[in-house]
Design an enzyme around this catalytic site. Sequence first.
Site, PDB file in Angstrom:
ATOM      1  N   ASP A  12       0.870  -1.171   0.000  1.00 46.39           N
ATOM      2  CA  ASP A  12       0.000   0.000   0.000  1.00 46.39           C
ATOM      3  C   ASP A  12       0.911   1.226   0.000  1.00 46.39           C
ATOM      4  OD1 ASP A  12      -1.591   2.185   0.719  1.00 46.39           O
ATOM      5  OD2 ASP A  12      -2.753   1.048   2.196  1.00 46.39           O
ATOM      6  N   ILE A  13       0.880   2.012  -1.056  1.00 53.19           N
ATOM      7  CA  ILE A  13       1.785   3.151  -1.202  1.00 53.19           C
ATOM      8  C   ILE A  13       1.633   4.171  -0.069  1.00 53.19           C
ATOM      9  CG2 ILE A  13       0.314   4.600  -2.679  1.00 53.19           C
ATOM     10  CD1 ILE A  13       2.927   5.096  -4.385  1.00 53.19           C
ATOM     11  N   GLY A  34      -9.472   5.393  -6.312  1.00 53.93           N
ATOM     12  CA  GLY A  34      -8.225   4.644  -6.438  1.00 53.93           C
ATOM     13  C   GLY A  34      -7.106   5.151  -5.551  1.00 53.93           C
ATOM     14  N   ASP A  36      -5.465   7.923  -5.726  1.00 54.76           N
ATOM     15  CA  ASP A  36      -5.675   9.326  -5.378  1.00 54.76           C
ATOM     16  C   ASP A  36      -6.517   9.455  -4.109  1.00 54.76           C
ATOM     17  OD1 ASP A  36      -5.662  12.117  -5.624  1.00 54.76           O
ATOM     18  OD2 ASP A  36      -7.178  12.156  -7.193  1.00 54.76           O
ATOM     19  N   SER A 119      -2.361   5.384 -14.261  1.00 53.85           N
ATOM     20  CA  SER A 119      -3.359   5.275 -15.341  1.00 53.85           C
ATOM     21  C   SER A 119      -3.910   3.879 -15.584  1.00 53.85           C
ATOM     22  CB  SER A 119      -2.820   5.840 -16.664  1.00 53.85           C
ATOM     23  OG  SER A 119      -2.824   7.245 -16.645  1.00 53.85           O
ATOM     24  N   VAL A 122      -8.955   3.116 -13.139  1.00 55.10           N
ATOM     25  CA  VAL A 122     -10.152   3.596 -13.837  1.00 55.10           C
ATOM     26  C   VAL A 122      -9.818   4.299 -15.155  1.00 55.10           C
ATOM     27  CG1 VAL A 122     -11.583   3.766 -11.767  1.00 55.10           C
ATOM     28  CG2 VAL A 122     -10.260   5.748 -12.505  1.00 55.10           C
ATOM     29  N   TYR A 123      -8.571   4.734 -15.335  1.00 51.86           N
ATOM     30  CA  TYR A 123      -8.194   5.383 -16.602  1.00 51.86           C
ATOM     31  C   TYR A 123      -7.950   4.364 -17.708  1.00 51.86           C
ATOM     32  CZ  TYR A 123      -7.761  10.073 -14.526  1.00 51.86           C
ATOM     33  OH  TYR A 123      -8.015  11.285 -13.933  1.00 51.86           O
TER      34      TYR A 123
END
Length: 171
Positions: A12-13, A34, A36, A119, A122-123
């Site tokens: 986990d970042i 996500g 973000d 990306s 969801v991108y």
Amino acid sequence: MSYPKIEIIKADITLLEVDAIVNAANTSLLGGGGVDGAIHRAAGPGLLEECRTLGGCPTGEARISGAYLLKARFVIHTVGPVWRGGIADEAEKLASCYRQSIKLAIEHRFNSIAFPNISTGVYGYPKEEAAKIALSTVISSLSGMEYQPKVVFCCYDEENFSIYHQMLQSL
């Protein structure tokens, strides 16, 4: 020629103790889903307050802020492209995210920087192609440079973790 120090981890970042974590942000920089959303939640309200002062960020560029309640010292926000089938200069925009983030890390003399899989959520960017761009861009951006931060590619899931390991071996 010296090559960058690269580490690929599954984690986990938001829990990493590095100089900077990179946020796969949207153009407003005001949080989202996500990675973000996870970074904004973990950092607390101070991050959102500071991001409001940054004036957003165009796709392919990067901005820096404090990290607030995170273990990292700073957050580098970069906006990856939405996948449109490869017809909208997505590869160059994604590569620019990594170049601009590395540029900020070098300017601030960071010893370590951690990237998520920009990306690919969801991108909709294809994961294998995104990993190849990420790794090759970071390696070419840092190769031969005197000052090089340690680069961590932080994969949240097993699929990306495997892709990054395989891709790094093939470069």
